[in-house]
Design an enzyme around this catalytic site. Structure first.
Site, mmCIF file in Angstrom:
data_model
loop_
_atom_site.group_PDB
_atom_site.id
_atom_site.type_symbol
_atom_site.label_atom_id
_atom_site.label_comp_id
_atom_site.label_asym_id
_atom_site.label_seq_id
_atom_site.Cartn_x
_atom_site.Cartn_y
_atom_site.Cartn_z
ATOM 1 N N TYR A 77 1.081 -1.335 0.170
ATOM 2 C CA TYR A 77 0.088 0.074 -0.058
ATOM 3 C C TYR A 77 0.815 1.246 -0.066
ATOM 4 C CZ TYR A 77 -4.303 -2.386 -0.016
ATOM 5 O OH TYR A 77 -5.405 -3.123 -0.362
ATOM 6 N N ARG A 80 1.702 1.700 -3.329
ATOM 7 C CA ARG A 80 0.654 2.393 -4.396
ATOM 8 C C ARG A 80 0.225 3.951 -3.967
ATOM 9 N NH1 ARG A 80 -4.322 -1.231 -4.015
ATOM 10 N NH2 ARG A 80 -5.307 0.535 -5.088
ATOM 11 N N ASP A 114 -7.436 6.165 -5.121
ATOM 12 C CA ASP A 114 -6.356 7.268 -5.499
ATOM 13 C C ASP A 114 -6.482 8.666 -5.140
ATOM 14 O OD1 ASP A 114 -7.993 7.912 -7.532
ATOM 15 O OD2 ASP A 114 -6.857 6.378 -8.831
ATOM 16 N N HIS A 129 -14.640 2.419 -2.096
ATOM 17 C CA HIS A 129 -13.779 1.449 -1.201
ATOM 18 C C HIS A 129 -12.796 2.147 -0.422
ATOM 19 C CE1 HIS A 129 -14.617 -1.493 -4.933
ATOM 20 N NE2 HIS A 129 -15.653 -1.527 -4.137
ATOM 21 N N CYS A 140 -9.399 0.589 18.156
ATOM 22 C CA CYS A 140 -10.303 1.619 18.611
ATOM 23 C C CYS A 140 -10.505 2.803 17.354
ATOM 24 C CB CYS A 140 -9.046 2.611 19.481
ATOM 25 S SG CYS A 140 -7.609 3.309 18.624
ATOM 26 N N CYS A 160 -3.096 1.089 21.585
ATOM 27 C CA CYS A 160 -4.232 0.539 22.264
ATOM 28 C C CYS A 160 -4.262 -0.837 22.212
ATOM 29 C CB CYS A 160 -5.643 0.898 21.650
ATOM 30 S SG CYS A 160 -5.909 0.408 20.042
ATOM 31 N N GLY A 197 -14.688 2.758 -16.717
ATOM 32 C CA GLY A 197 -13.433 2.264 -16.442
ATOM 33 C C GLY A 197 -13.638 1.204 -15.468
ATOM 34 N N SER A 199 -14.405 -2.975 -14.595
ATOM 35 C CA SER A 199 -14.945 -4.451 -15.158
ATOM 36 C C SER A 199 -16.039 -4.802 -14.660
ATOM 37 C CB SER A 199 -13.508 -5.383 -14.716
ATOM 38 O OG SER A 199 -13.492 -5.479 -13.557
ATOM 39 N N ASN A 222 -15.676 2.309 -21.807
ATOM 40 C CA ASN A 222 -14.558 1.137 -21.512
ATOM 41 C C ASN A 222 -14.229 0.710 -22.957
ATOM 42 O OD1 ASN A 222 -13.365 -1.035 -20.630
ATOM 43 N ND2 ASN A 222 -14.561 -1.086 -18.718
#
Ligand code: OAD
Length: 254
Positions: A77, A80, A114, A129, A140, A160, A197, A199, A222
């Site tokens: 991540y 990304r 993004d 998402h 927490c 925590c 864009g 699928s 698309n």
């Protein structure tokens, strides 16, 4: 490719029905996926160079994978995040942002994490998402902005007793609170629905078009066909970065 798509490509134009619908639209909704950001240099998930061709989704995008190897998940991540943070919105993102200023109401429902819609200037954005801009604690729920250099691997454990994780939705998880209901309500009041864009393989987002009311024109943008191509009213087999500016142009001549 269907014959009607080829004819449309040759004309490189929009149907009269779509142009008229855009010009009188009170509410346009765009459901977007990673293909929209492909022209900003961000890989899609299932394309030739897509992430899921190189990595296993259960290792990197599931609660189970994170519990097993949080450093591996964060490393991915963080990479990304670097790519998305340094990418620029493309003409497709910018056309949608401009459309919001040209029409009474535009809602962007995105599966992308993004942040490029917001950086392009769209304001009415539902991030179905989640987002890479934030991290939160698994126990927490304390939130933190993502540092420019990514999340430090020595700071994954939270005070925590929980763990800091990326602010995205993983497979098997619920969507952010209220986001799905808001997306469905938006589509239910749309005059034009653009499916751009994606699928259309990942639910529930892939089924959002089914909330479109009678009379709403549903349009896919698309280069490739998807499982919902034949269910929508129109299909433009063009890259979003060239088709969306045309659409904006048509809408601006109201
Ligand atoms: P996919 O990689 O599944 O699909 C990308 C789609 O974009 C494909 O149908 C391409 O044909 C299309 N495409 C590529 N370039 C394009 C362009 N320039 N203009 C328009 N379309 C283009 O990505 P998503 O549908 O976004 O979820 O994937 C949905 C979800 O699956 C993601 O949000 C992610 C992923 O696993 C999670 O991580 C929860």
């Amino acid at each position: 490719m269907l014959l009607r798509d080829m004819m449309r490509n040759e004309r490189a134009g929009l149907s009269t029905r779509l142009i008229e619908a855009l010009r009188s639209a009170r509410h346009v909704v765009a459901l977007t996926g990673s293909g929209l950001s492909a022209e900003s240099g961000i890989p899609t998930f299932r394309g030739v160079d897509g992430y899921w061709r190189r990595y296993r989704v259960e290792d990197l995008a599931s609660p189970h994978g994170f519990a097993r190897d949080p450093r591996l998940v964060w490393t991915w991540y963080n990479e990304r995040w670097q790519r998305c943070r340094t990418a620029e919105p493309n003409p497709g993102h910018r056309a949608l942002a401009e459309l919001e200023r040209a029409l009474p109401r535009v809602t962007v429902v995105t599966q992308n994490v993004d942040g490029l819609h917001l950086r392009a200037g769209s304001r009415n954005v539902l991030e179905l998402h989640g987002t890479l801009r934030k991290a939160y604690c698994t126990r927490c729920a304390e939130r933190a902005p993502m540092p420019d250099d990514g999340w430090p691997l020595d700071a994954i454990d939270h005070d925590c007793g929980g763990r800091m994780r990326p602010g995205v939705v993983w497979f098997g998880e619920a969507l952010p609170h209220g986001a799905w209901e808001a997306a469905q309500a938006a589509v239910a009041s749309a005059d034009v629905l653009l499916v751009v864009g994606t699928s259309a393989l990942v639910y529930p987002a892939a089924g959002l078009w089914e909330s479109a009311p009678r009379g709403c024109i549903t349009v896919e943008i698309n280069p490739e066909e998807t499982p919902i191509s034949d269910r929508l009213d129109e299909r433009y087999a063009s890259p979003a970065g060239s088709l969306l500016p045309q659409l904006l142009d048509a809408a601006q001549r109201r």
